[in-house]
Design a protein around this motif. Structure first.
Motif, short mmCIF file in Angstrom:
data_model
loop_
_atom_site.label_atom_id
_atom_site.label_comp_id
_atom_site.label_asym_id
_atom_site.label_seq_id
_atom_site.Cartn_x
_atom_site.Cartn_y
_atom_site.Cartn_z
N ALA A 500 0.83 -1.20 0.00
CA ALA A 500 0.00 0.00 0.00
C ALA A 500 0.87 1.25 0.00
O ALA A 500 0.59 2.22 -0.72
N LEU A 501 1.93 1.25 0.80
CA LEU A 501 2.83 2.41 0.83
C LEU A 501 3.49 2.63 -0.52
O LEU A 501 3.75 3.77 -0.91
N ALA A 502 3.75 1.54 -1.27
CA ALA A 502 4.37 1.68 -2.59
C ALA A 502 3.50 2.50 -3.52
O ALA A 502 3.99 3.38 -4.25
N GLY A 503 2.20 2.24 -3.52
CA GLY A 503 1.31 3.01 -4.38
C GLY A 503 1.29 4.48 -4.00
O GLY A 503 1.24 5.36 -4.87
N GLY A 504 1.31 4.76 -2.70
CA GLY A 504 1.35 6.15 -2.26
C GLY A 504 2.62 6.84 -2.71
O GLY A 504 2.59 8.01 -3.12
N VAL A 505 3.75 6.15 -2.66
CA VAL A 505 5.02 6.73 -3.10
C VAL A 505 4.99 7.05 -4.59
O VAL A 505 5.42 8.14 -5.02
N TRP A 506 4.46 6.13 -5.40
CA TRP A 506 4.41 6.37 -6.84
C TRP A 506 3.54 7.57 -7.18
O TRP A 506 3.92 8.41 -8.01
N LEU A 507 2.37 7.70 -6.55
CA LEU A 507 1.50 8.84 -6.84
C LEU A 507 2.13 10.14 -6.34
O LEU A 507 2.00 11.19 -6.99
N MET A 508 2.81 10.10 -5.20
CA MET A 508 3.51 11.29 -4.71
C MET A 508 4.56 11.75 -5.72
O MET A 508 4.71 12.94 -5.99
N TRP A 509 5.28 10.80 -6.28
CA TRP A 509 6.32 11.13 -7.25
C TRP A 509 5.72 11.69 -8.53
O TRP A 509 6.25 12.65 -9.11
N ILE A 510 4.61 11.12 -8.97
CA ILE A 510 3.95 11.60 -10.19
C ILE A 510 3.45 13.03 -10.01
O ILE A 510 3.57 13.88 -10.90
N LEU A 511 2.86 13.32 -8.85
CA LEU A 511 2.31 14.66 -8.59
C LEU A 511 3.38 15.67 -8.19
O LEU A 511 3.09 16.87 -8.12
N GLY A 512 4.60 15.21 -7.94
CA GLY A 512 5.68 16.14 -7.58
C GLY A 512 5.61 16.64 -6.16
O GLY A 512 6.12 17.73 -5.87
N TYR A 513 5.03 15.86 -5.24
CA TYR A 513 4.94 16.28 -3.85
C TYR A 513 6.18 15.84 -3.09
O TYR A 513 6.81 14.82 -3.42
N ASN A 514 6.50 16.58 -2.04
CA ASN A 514 7.60 16.22 -1.15
C ASN A 514 7.06 15.51 0.09
O ASN A 514 5.90 15.66 0.45
N LEU A 515 7.93 14.74 0.72
CA LEU A 515 7.57 14.13 2.00
C LEU A 515 7.48 15.23 3.05
O LEU A 515 8.32 16.13 3.11
N SER A 516 6.45 15.15 3.88
CA SER A 516 6.23 16.16 4.91
C SER A 516 5.40 15.54 6.01
O SER A 516 5.02 14.36 5.95
N VAL A 517 5.10 16.31 7.03
CA VAL A 517 4.25 15.82 8.12
C VAL A 517 2.86 15.49 7.60
O VAL A 517 2.25 14.50 7.98
N ALA A 518 2.33 16.33 6.69
CA ALA A 518 1.01 16.06 6.12
C ALA A 518 1.01 14.75 5.34
O ALA A 518 0.05 13.97 5.41
N VAL A 519 2.08 14.48 4.60
CA VAL A 519 2.19 13.21 3.87
C VAL A 519 2.26 12.04 4.84
O VAL A 519 1.67 10.98 4.61
#
Length: 656
Positions: A500-519
């Protein structure tokens, strides 16, 4: 919150469908009770898992804690209530409101389409189980690539509808020059079409809470409504345009937002995304180190402005009284100091009364007679004999350098270097900048650097989550074991989390988001939902396997691999509807957040994106990989118990 109700209602539908062919048929309330008992306990535990998954949020402190704890309380109380209602109100409501007329699953064209696609897929992966596991592991390993390219930041930007320009000038700037600089910069900002108004301030306001020196500029540019912006213009492009438009020699641009800037200043004392605090015993050395860092950091990619505070950059008028000369003229030191104070600083000569108001009257030399050390030296001091002597004959007057502001922290003197970072995440920038300073900056003994600003807040939240998240995972594992009474099945459910975390990482990368507290909050919420979907699948797989094994044992037969595969296929294909409905309900409820453009949507998007991407891969794992892992585990269990045979012989097929 509705996942449990979906599963329980669908399970009642299945019981009602099977009841039509049973003899004698069960009563309606018997069906309700049996269907609720089959899945109620596991659903209750799965909702408790979602509730427990938000425990790390309660451990957050300071700014991030105040922002996300209300969300955690809302989520926890709502899911706790949903867990109780799922085993109390929902079964009763099913008994009263779900009666006859339930159509079979095959009557729905969507269900028929999904089953037509899914049945060949599950048959294929059960035929090539180890290959399926290998492909799943490979996809999980590949996720390292996008994860390594994700940046890191403390909090995503929250568009406040305004821009704050807060640069620093060199100490010693005059009031007239400071006024000219701020007027020039405000006029440049006002020329940007998206700016509605510009409000500028320099120096200290008439309040005890504002300790800003004359070298600190605070300008707020209020933006127009987004409907009035030029096509293709975003907040970041406006800041970039302002950064290129507002250029003043000797003044470094530092961009922020009003509320965000105040929070950063209150939390860390740093007005830029990154700040470096230099600690040591001597102000002159601190000033020198700050200038060295100011010259080194522009080489790091993403550096917009570097400004080191000048610890000894102030200029002071130093008057050293010559006591011998004072004595020769029959004067005292106090008389000389009084004359200087009256001429330059002024003396209160009376009050002006206007109603209830009182105003002091200050008398001193006009500005043109006190704006130069040579003119101050011409100040006359009257002796006791009535003669007048110039101040220059009684004292040595000179301009010397000194500290404009002495700062200390933890009983150490310190100086601050402000770093404004543009077009790069804070985490990777600090990592590269640290490496550069370690190689090229040599600190004297007794001096040290401390990275602060948003980076300090990011490190604080990250360290706390590293402690609390593993504890939460242990709690989730304990709840799973309490439900299944099996370490293997609990581990199978926990296996769904990395996928499940893998899918979240891929979508984060596609959208150009950074890791943060909200993420991190989004991934925490995803973990609970992913565990719930896996629990629901295992409920149906266990039911199908125990039913087939019971049938074989009634004829004194041992279950075979074919029986196991048939049970897995039945438990997955025949219960495809509730699994797809629960995943679709959560995913569709989050999609509007990803499309939102309102104030605050930047933070909500970072929470929703990991959940949407993770639910997609979690659904694929639950429907494809997890049944394969379940069949491998059950087959190993059968082999360990020496109960498996490849095929039944004719003799075994005949009941004894």
């Amino acid at each position: 919150m509705i996942d449990a109700a979906i599963v329980m209602v669908e399970n009642l539908h299945k019981h009602m469908e099977r009841n039509r062919a049973s003899h004698p048929p069960r009563t309606h309330w018997q069906l309700v009770r049996e269907s609720a008992q089959e899945v109620g306990g596991s659903l209750f535990v799965s909702l408790l898992i979602i509730t427990a998954s938000f425990l790390p949020v309660f451990a957050l402190q300071d700014q991030e804690g105040r922002l996300f704890k209300p969300l955690a309380w809302t989520k926890t109380l709502a899911m706790g209530s949903a867990a109780l209602l799922s085993i109390t109100l929902v079964p009763v409501a099913m008994g009263y409101f779900i009666r006859g007329g339930v159509k079979p699953e095959e009557a729905n064209p969507i269900n028929r389409f999904l089953i037509r696609i899914y049945r060949p897929a599950i048959q294929f992966v059960l035929r090539y189980r180890w290959q399926t596991v290998a492909v799943a592991v490979a996809l999980l390993v590949i996720t390292i690539v996008p994860y390594s390219r994700l940046g890191s930041e403390f909090m995503p930007p929250l568009n406040e509808g305004s821009i704050m320009d807060m640069p620093s000038l060199f100490p010693g700037v005059g009031a007239g020059e400071a006024r000219r600089i701020i007027q020039q910069r405000d006029a440049a900002l006002a020329r940007i079409p998206e700016v509605e108004m510009v409000l500028g301030k320099i120096g200290r306001a008439e309040t005890a809470t504002d300790m800003a020196p004359l070298s600190m500029i605070e300008t707020i540019a209020v933006l127009k409504d987004k409907s009035q912006w030029r096509p293709g213009v975003s907040y970041d492009s406006i800041v970039s345009e302002a950064n290129n438009t507002v250029r003043t020699p000797g003044v470094g641009n530092m961009w922020s937002m009003p509320i965000k800037n105040r929070l950063d200043m209150l939390a860390t004392g740093i007005k830029t995304p990154v700040g470096i605090k230099i600690f040591g015993p001597d102000l002159t050395t601190l000033d020198r180190i700050g200038k060295q860092i100011e010259g080194l950091l522009p080489a790091v990619r993403g550096t917009n402005t570097v400004f080191a505070e000048r610890a000894v950059g102030g200029r002071y008028l130093d008057v050293t009284i010559d006591r011998g000369a004072v004595a020769r003229y029959g004067l005292t030191v106090d008389e000389v100091q009084m004359a200087l104070s009256t001429a330059v600083g002024g003396m209160e000569a009376g009050q002006v009364i206007e109603g209830r108001e009182r105003y002091g009257v200050l008398v001193r030399y006009p500005r043109e007679l006190r704006d130069d050390p040579l003119k101050i030296a011409d100040v006359l001091v009257t002796t006791s004999s009535g003669a007048q002597v110039t101040l220059g004959g009684l004292a040595r007057i000179s301009v010397v350098e000194g500290s404009t502001l002495i700062k200390s922290e933890d009983a150490y003197l310190n100086n601050i270097v402000y770093v404004d970072v543009r077009d790069r995440d804070v985490g990777s920038y600090v990592a590269e900048a640290k490496g550069l300073l370690e190689k090229q900056l040599r600190l004297p003994p007794g001096y040290r650097l401390q990275w602060s600003g948003q980076y300090e807040s990011m490190q604080r939240a990250s360290q706390r989550l590293r402690i609390v998240v593993p504890i939460t995972l242990l709690i989730i594992f304990g709840l799973l074991y309490f439900n299944f009474r099996s370490i293997a099945e609990s581990l199978i459910v926990m296996l769904s989390l990395p996928f499940a975390l893998a899918g979240g990482v891929w979508l984060m990368w596609i959208l150009g988001y950074n890791l943060s507290v909200a993420v991190a909050i989004g991934f925490i919420a995803l973990a609970g939902v992913a565990a719930q979907t896996a629990v629901i699948l295992l409920i149906y797989l266990d039911q199908a396997w125990h039913r087939i094994r019971g049938e074989r044992q009634s004829f004194n037969r041992k279950p075979t691999r074919d029986d196991l595969h048939a049970a897995v296929e039945f438990g997955t294909v025949e219960r495809l509807r509730p699994k797809t409905m629960t995943v679709a309900a959560v995913t569709l409820s989050l999609l509007p957040i990803l499309w939102s453009q309102q104030t605050g949507s930047d933070v909500l998007k970072r929470i929703a994106a990991p959940m949407v991407g993770g639910l997609i891969t979690s659904a694929a794992l639950t429907l494809i990989v997890l049944p394969v892992v379940y069949s491998l585990w059950r087959e190993w269990e059968m082999r360990a118990g020496r109960e498996v045979v490849e095929r039944y012989t004719e003799a075994e097929a005949t009941p004894s």
